[in-house]
Design an enzyme around this catalytic site. Structure first.
Site, PDB file in Angstrom:
ATOM      1  N   ASP A 176      -6.213   2.833   6.627  1.00 20.61           N
ATOM      2  CA  ASP A 176      -5.799   3.607   7.902  1.00 20.61           C
ATOM      3  C   ASP A 176      -5.765   4.685   8.062  1.00 20.61           C
ATOM      4  OD1 ASP A 176      -4.867   1.173   7.920  1.00 20.61           O
ATOM      5  OD2 ASP A 176      -2.311   1.336   7.507  1.00 20.61           O
ATOM      6  N   PRO A 232       9.599   5.721   4.654  1.00 19.55           N
ATOM      7  CA  PRO A 232       9.935   4.831   3.337  1.00 19.55           C
ATOM      8  C   PRO A 232       8.552   4.494   2.645  1.00 19.55           C
ATOM      9  CG  PRO A 232      10.193   3.842   5.653  1.00 19.55           C
ATOM     10  CD  PRO A 232      10.337   4.680   6.126  1.00 19.55           C
ATOM     11  N   LYS A 261       2.732   4.863  12.297  1.00 18.83           N
ATOM     12  CA  LYS A 261       2.145   4.245  13.370  1.00 18.83           C
ATOM     13  C   LYS A 261       3.007   3.157  12.950  1.00 18.83           C
ATOM     14  CE  LYS A 261       0.022   1.639  10.104  1.00 18.83           C
ATOM     15  NZ  LYS A 261       0.042   0.888   9.788  1.00 18.83           N
ATOM     16  N   GLY A 295       1.845   7.119   3.185  1.00 19.14           N
ATOM     17  CA  GLY A 295       0.766   7.390   2.516  1.00 19.14           C
ATOM     18  C   GLY A 295      -0.054   8.102   2.732  1.00 19.14           C
ATOM     19  N   SER A 296      -0.858   6.967   4.055  1.00 21.28           N
ATOM     20  CA  SER A 296      -2.423   7.133   4.785  1.00 21.28           C
ATOM     21  C   SER A 296      -2.051   8.437   5.219  1.00 21.28           C
ATOM     22  CB  SER A 296      -2.143   6.231   5.682  1.00 21.28           C
ATOM     23  OG  SER A 296      -3.356   5.095   4.116  1.00 21.28           O
TER      24      SER A 296
END
Length: 280
Positions: free
Chosen positions: A138, A96, A13, A104-105
């Site tokens: 997130d 990254p 995002k 990660g979210s």
């Protein structure tokens, strides 16, 4: 019965703007932002196990399996639904870490969506979003599945329409720790609250990211990337950094900028998405 789902997309995002409007008693910051999905994705292979174990099958440098959000997401869903099944999880990581792209979210959200399907646990989107919030602010957005105007700590979401366009993204080569940005005493915490209508009617205005000034002061690499990309348009940092982006009307315009990119940076182009690929 389907026993596996391969190459499940976990898209990045961008924060088209990010205002810090206050701080709650528990220390969490109140935000307003617009989340934009893009077609640059991590991918996740998910295979059902019958023994209840959650196993991440591959090594990810710097992320022990027990701390990985995909493992934590799977265990959370397992516990919530009392599901006796387990899973093998293989994460193919290209986004990254510490980049402000929500990688990660997004990985955690895709894990929840894929396992809800494979395990037949039957949670609604709203229930999955509520579960995801326990993993990070997130995560609900990625489960929500559409571009969104977000408030609160980022979990109060309203769908928005955003234009078809391309983005150039620069990875400046540093990881920016989110807590360091939010705890900086010079961070603006009283930006004027805007309405969703303000954003929707002025989506091309020079909206800003309140976290950018702090990140640029702490990390000259971020500042340098913003300055370089600003010659082509309204370049800004996404999230708490470190990645920097600029929007373009078409792919050829993005290609021209990438052709001029200094070799010291990793950069790439991405297309705006209207919906999460797992939600289509």
């Amino acid at each position: 019965m389907t026993q596996q789902l391969l190459a499940c997309p976990a898209p990045a995002k961008l924060n088209l703007f990010l205002y810090v409007t206050g701080r709650r008693a528990d220390g969490y910051h109140l935000l307003q932002t617009a989340f934009q999905l893009i077609d640059r994705c991590d991918t996740l292979d998910v295979e059902v196990r019958n023994d209840g174990q959650i196993i991440r099958t591959n090594d990810i440098p710097g992320v022990p399996a027990e701390a990985d959000l995909i493992v934590r997401a799977a265990r959370l869903l397992q516990k919530k639904t009392a599901c006796p099944l387990g899973a093998n999880l293989t994460l193919h990581k290209i986004l990254p870490m510490g980049g402000g792209l929500g990688g990660g979210s997004s990985d955690a959200a895709t894990t929840l969506m894929a396992l809800n399907q494979l395990w037949h646990t039957g949670l609604s989107k709203t229930e999955l979003m509520s579960l995801g919030l326990q993993l990070g602010a997130d995560v609900p957005f990625f489960i929500f599945g559409e571009n969104a105007f977000a408030e609160g700590v980022g979990e109060e979401l309203q769908a928005i329409q955003t234009p078809e366009r391309w983005f150039v993204v620069i990875e400046p080569g540093v990881q920016v720790p989110t807590p360091a940005i939010f705890s900086a005493k010079e961070l603006t915490r009283d930006s004027k609250i805007v309405r969703i209508a303000d954003f929707s009617s002025n989506a091309e205005m020079f909206w800003k990211n309140d976290l950018q000034t702090v990140a640029c002061a702490m990390f000259p690499e971020v500042d340098e990337a913003v300055r370089w990309l600003s010659q082509f348009g309204n370049a800004k940092m996404t999230g708490s950094g470190s990645c920097v982006f600029c929007a373009f009307a078409d792919e050829s315009a993005a290609d021209k900028v990438i052709a001029q990119m200094p070799e010291r940076w990793t950069s790439w182009k991405a297309k705006a998405l209207n919906r999460h690929p797992m939600d289509e």
